[in-house]
Design a protein around this motif. Structure first.
Motif, PDB file in Angstrom:
ATOM      1  N   ARG A 513      17.589  46.603 -23.674  1.00 37.07           N
ATOM      2  CA  ARG A 513      16.930  47.313 -22.566  1.00 37.07           C
ATOM      3  C   ARG A 513      15.406  47.163 -22.655  1.00 37.07           C
ATOM      4  N   ALA A 542      13.274  55.253 -26.289  1.00 35.99           N
ATOM      5  CA  ALA A 542      14.571  54.811 -25.791  1.00 35.99           C
ATOM      6  C   ALA A 542      15.564  54.656 -26.935  1.00 35.99           C
ATOM      7  N   GLU A 547      17.546  56.265 -21.599  1.00 32.26           N
ATOM      8  CA  GLU A 547      16.967  55.154 -20.856  1.00 32.26           C
ATOM      9  C   GLU A 547      15.579  55.566 -20.354  1.00 32.26           C
ATOM     10  N   ARG A 585      23.885  61.873 -21.800  1.00 31.09           N
ATOM     11  CA  ARG A 585      22.885  60.812 -21.731  1.00 31.09           C
ATOM     12  C   ARG A 585      21.645  61.351 -21.023  1.00 31.09           C
ATOM     13  N   TRP A 587      17.695  60.306 -19.095  1.00 28.49           N
ATOM     14  CA  TRP A 587      16.889  59.297 -18.406  1.00 28.49           C
ATOM     15  C   TRP A 587      15.449  59.805 -18.289  1.00 28.49           C
ATOM     16  N   ASP A 603      19.104  64.811 -17.688  1.00 24.40           N
ATOM     17  CA  ASP A 603      20.309  64.536 -18.472  1.00 24.40           C
ATOM     18  C   ASP A 603      21.534  64.928 -17.668  1.00 24.40           C
TER      19      ASP A 603
END
Length: 659
Positions: A513, A542, A547, A585, A587, A603
Motif C-alpha cells: 500500500r 499504516a 489505511e 479496520r 481509515w 473505523d
C-alpha cells in the motif's frame, strides 16, 4: 508562451504594416529638433510648460495616447492607421488651404507615442507567435527609426524646407499605403499582442499600464518644479541655480530616473531590468550618433550607415546566440568610441569638422547595430510576460530622456565642453554598462527557461508516475491486497505456520500500500527541522488494519504542529485497537485545505453511545480529552467525534496552518 500561428499572408501583412508604421517615426523625427539633446524616442520634453489649458492639453495628449494604446493593443493595426490619418493633414500642401478644427494640434502631440506603443505591440505579437526574426526587427526599428530621421536631415537639404516637406509628405503617404492594407488583412486586430483577460493575468497587465501612464504623467509635477522651488528644495541660492542650468537639468533627470525606476519595479523585475538596459543604450547613442552625422553631413552615407547598422543589429538579435553576440558588438562600439577619443587627443569634434567619412561610417554602423540588437534582445525577454510595449515604450523612453539630462552633469560647465560630443567616453562607458545589462538579461532568461523546463519535466514525471500507480493500483487492490488482508485476518485459524503467514501477509500488505501511494523515502522539497511533511508522518501509521490516504503533494506544517497532530491521530488509532473490536479496520484521510489541514480517522468497529464520552471524563478517564482534544485545541484547531453503537466511530481534526 507561444500563441497559435496565423496564415502566411497575415504574417506578411503584419510585417509590412509594422515597417510602414515605423516611417511615421522617421517623419516625426526628420526635423531640426533631432540635434537637440532633449530629443527622445517619444518626442516629448522632460518637463511640461503649464501656462494655460492649452499647454495642459498638450502635456496630457501623450499620456492618453499611451494608456489608450496599451489598453487597445490588440488593435495595433488600427492604431497605426489612426496615427497616419492624424498626421496626414499636417503635411498637405499649403495651397490646399486645409482648415483643421480647433484643438487638432493637440491630437498630433500624442501620435508619436501612439505609434511607438502600437509598433511594440506588433513586435510582441510576433515574438509570442514564435516569429523571432520579425519581432526583433520591428522592436529594433522603433529605436532605429529616429536615427533614420536624423540621417535624412544630415544627408539632404538641411536648409531646404521645400525638400524637407516633400520628404515628410512622402513618408506619411507611404506609411498610410502600408498600414491600411495590413489592417484590412489582419481584420483590425491581433490577439497575440496582449495576454488574455483572465483573472490571473489581468492585474499584472494593468500594473504595467499604470506604470507606463505614471511615467509619462511625471511631466506635470516636474513642470511645477520651477527653478525657485528647486533651489529652495536643495537649499541653494536661486542665483546659483540660474548660473548652473545644467545642474538643474541633471537634478530633474535624477529625480525622474528614481521615480520611473520605482514604477518599473512595481511592474516586475523583468520590466525594471529591460527598461534600465534599453534606456542606458539609448542615452549612450546620443553623442556618437551626433558626431557621426556631423562627419557624414551633406552626403548619402548617413542613411546607408544607419540602414546597414539596422540590418546588422536585426541579424544579431535574430540568431540563437543573440545575447553574447549583442554584448560583443556593444563592447566593440564602446571600444571604437574610446579609440576615436584617443586618436583625436580628446577632441572628437575634429572628426565632424574635418568630415572624416570612414570613422563616421564605422561609428554609425557599430552604434546603430548595438542599439538595434540590444533592443531586440530585450524584447525577447519581455514578450513572454507581455511587458514589451509598456517597458520599451513609455518606461524606457522616459528613463532615456531623464538619463540624457542626468548625464549632462558630467560635462564641464563652459561653452566649449558642454556639448556631449566632447565627452565621447561617457557614451562609451554607458555602452559598456548596456552590454553588461544585455548579458545579465540573457543569463536570467536562460536560468528562468531552464528552471521552467525542469519544473515542467518534473510535473510530467509526477503525472506519469501517478497515472502508472493508479493503473497498477486497481487490479492490485482488487486482487493481491484482498488476498493478503484475508490471509492476515484468518491466518491464525490455520494453526502451525498460520500465525507466521498472517504476520508476513500484514507486513507485505502495508509495504504494498505504501508503494502504491507513491510516498518518497526522501524528505520532500521544503521540509526541514522547522517544517515537516504530515503526509509522510501519517503514512508511517499504516498497517494491515489501517489505511492512510492523502494528497499527492507533501503537506508541510511547522514541526511542533505536525508532531502534535500525528500524536492525536495515533491516539485515535489506539482507541480503535482497544475499543472497536478485534476485527475492526481504520481509515485515515488527510486533506490539505490551503490555510488549514483536516485529518479524519474512521473505523468500522462497534461504536459507542454519544454520552459515553462525558461519562468517561467524569470517571477520570481523560484519554480522549487530553490525548486528542487537548492537543488539537493547543494548536488552535477543533475536534469532532461522531459515533453510534454498531456504526463505527469517526474522529475529525481541523488545524489551521497559522493558529
Amino acid at each position: 508562451m507561444e500563441t497559435p500561428a496565423i496564415p502566411p499572408v497575415q504574417r506578411t501583412a503584419a510585417l509590412i504594416g509594422a515597417v510602414s508604421g515605423a516611417l511615421l517615426i522617421v517623419s516625426a523625427t526628420a526635423d531640426h529638433s533631432v540635434y537637440a539633446n532633449t530629443q527622445s524616442l517619444l518626442g516629448l520634453p522632460l518637463r511640461a510648460t503649464l501656462h494655460d489649458s492649452t499647454t495642459v492639453a498638450y502635456a496630457a495628449a501623450p499620456i492618453v495616447a499611451a494608456v489608450a494604446g496599451l489598453l487597445l493593443l490588440r488593435r495595433w493595426p488600427l492604431l497605426l492607421v489612426a496615427a497616419a490619418l492624424v498626421t496626414l493633414p499636417t503635411v498637405l500642401p499649403a495651397e490646399w488651404e486645409v482648415r483643421l478644427p480647433a484643438g487638432y494640434t493637440v491630437l498630433t502631440h500624442g501620435t508619436q507615442v501612439l505609434v511607438v506603443v502600437a509598433l511594440l505591440g506588433a513586435a510582441q505579437a510576433m515574438l509570442r507567435r514564435g516569429e523571432t526574426g520579425r519581432g526583433t526587427l520591428v522592436a529594433g526599428l522603433v529605436v532605429a527609426a529616429p536615427l533614420l530621421g536624423t540621417a535624412l536631415i544630415s544627408a539632404w537639404a538641411l536648409l531646404d524646407w521645400t525638400a524637407l516637406l516633400l520628404w515628410h509628405r512622402a513618408l506619411v503617404l507611404i506609411a498610410l499605403a502600408g498600414v491600411v492594407p495590413a489592417a484590412w488583412l489582419l481584420k483590425g486586430h491581433d490577439p497575440a499582442a496582449r495576454p488574455d483577460d483572465e483573472p490571473g493575468r489581468r492585474w499584472p497587465w494593468l500594473r504595467l499600464v499604470l506604470a507606463a501612464g505614471g511615467a509619462l504623467a511625471l511631466v506635470f509635477p516636474l513642470g511645477l518644479l520651477t527653478t525657485e522651488r528647486l533651489a529652495a528644495l536643495l537649499g541653494v541660492s536661486q542665483s546659483a541655480m540660474y548660473r548652473h542650468g545644467y545642474a538643474e537639468e541633471a537634478v530633474i533627470g535624477v529625480i525622474t530616473l528614481v521615480v520611473v525606476a520605482g514604477l518599473a519595479a512595481m511592474a516586475g523585475p523583468w520590466p525594471l531590468g529591460g527598461a534600465l538596459t534599453a534606456a542606458t543604450v539609448q542615452v549612450g547613442l546620443l553623442a556618437p550618433m551626433t558626431l557621426a552625422m556631423g562627419a557624414l553631413q551633406f552626403t548619402s552615407m548617413p542613411v546607408v550607415a544607419v540602414a546597414a547598422g539596422l540590418a546588422a543589429g536585426a541579424a544579431l538579435a535574430w540568431g540563437r546566440h543573440r545575447f553574447p553576440l549583442t554584448a560583443a558588438v556593444t563592447v566593440a562600439a564602446a571600444t571604437a568610441l574610446f579609440i576615436a577619443y584617443a586618436a583625436t587627443t580628446g577632441h572628437p569634434e575634429k572628426l565632424a569638422s574635418q568630415r572624416s567619412v570612414i570613422p563616421g561610417i564605422l561609428i554609425a554602423v557599430l552604434v546603430t547595430a548595438a542599439v538595434t540588437a540590444a533592443v531586440g534582445c530585450i524584447a525577447t525577454t519581455l514578450a513572454p510576460t507581455a511587458a514589451l510595449p509598456a517597458t520599451l515604450g513609455p518606461l524606457a523612453g522616459v528613463m532615456a530622456l531623464a538619463g540624457q539630462h542626468a548625464v549632462a552633469s558630467t560635462y564641464l560647465p563652459n561653452s566649449l565642453t558642454s556639448n556631449s560630443v566632447n565627452h565621447l567616453t561617457t557614451s562609451a562607458v554607458l555602452l559598456l554598462v548596456a552590454a553588461a545589462g544585455v548579458g545579465g538579461l540573457g543569463f536570467a532568461q536562460q536560468w528562468a527557461t531552464r528552471r521552467a523546463d525542469r519544473l515542467r519535466a518534473e510535473q510530467i514525471r509526477r503525472e506519469a508516475a501517478e497515472a502508472e500507480r493508479n493503473r497498477l493500483a486497481r487490479p492490485i487492490h482488487d486482487g493481491v491486497l484482498q488476498v493478503l488482508a484475508l490471509m492476515q485476518r484468518h491466518g491464525t485459524e490455520l494453526g502451525g505456520a498460520g500465525p507466521r503467514l498472517a504476520t508476513l501477509a500484514g507486513e507485505q500488505e502495508v509495504a504494498l500500500r505504501s508503494l502504491l501511494s507513491g510516498n518518497p523515502a526522501a524528505p520532500p522539497t521544503g521540509a526541514g527541522p522547522d517544517r515537516l511533511d504530515l503526509r509522510s508522518a501519517l503514512t508511517a501509521l499504516a498497517s494491515a488494519t489501517v489505511e492512510v490516504a492523502g494528497p499527492a503533494d507533501p503537506v508541510l506544517l511547522p514541526g511542533p504542529a505536525a508532531a502534535e497532530l500525528t500524536a492525536a491521530v495515533q491516539a485515535a488509532l489506539d482507541n480503535v485497537r482497544h475499543h472497536a473490536g478485534p476485527t475492526a479496520r481504520a481509515w485515515v484521510l488527510l486533506e490539505d485545505e490551503g490555510d488549514a489541514v483536516r485529518v479524519t480517522v474512521r473505523d468500522d468497529g462497534v461504536g459507542f453511545a454519544p454520552e459515553r464520552l462525558a461519562e468517561a471524563a467524569d470517571a477520570g478517564r481523560l484519554g480522549v480529552a487530553q490525548s486528542m482534544r487537548g492537543r488539537i485545541t493547543d494548536l488552535g484547531g477543533t475536534t469532532e467525534i461522531h459515533s453510534r453503537p454498531g456504526r463505527g466511530t469517526e474522529v475529525e481534526f481541523h488545524v489551521p496552518r497559522r493558529p
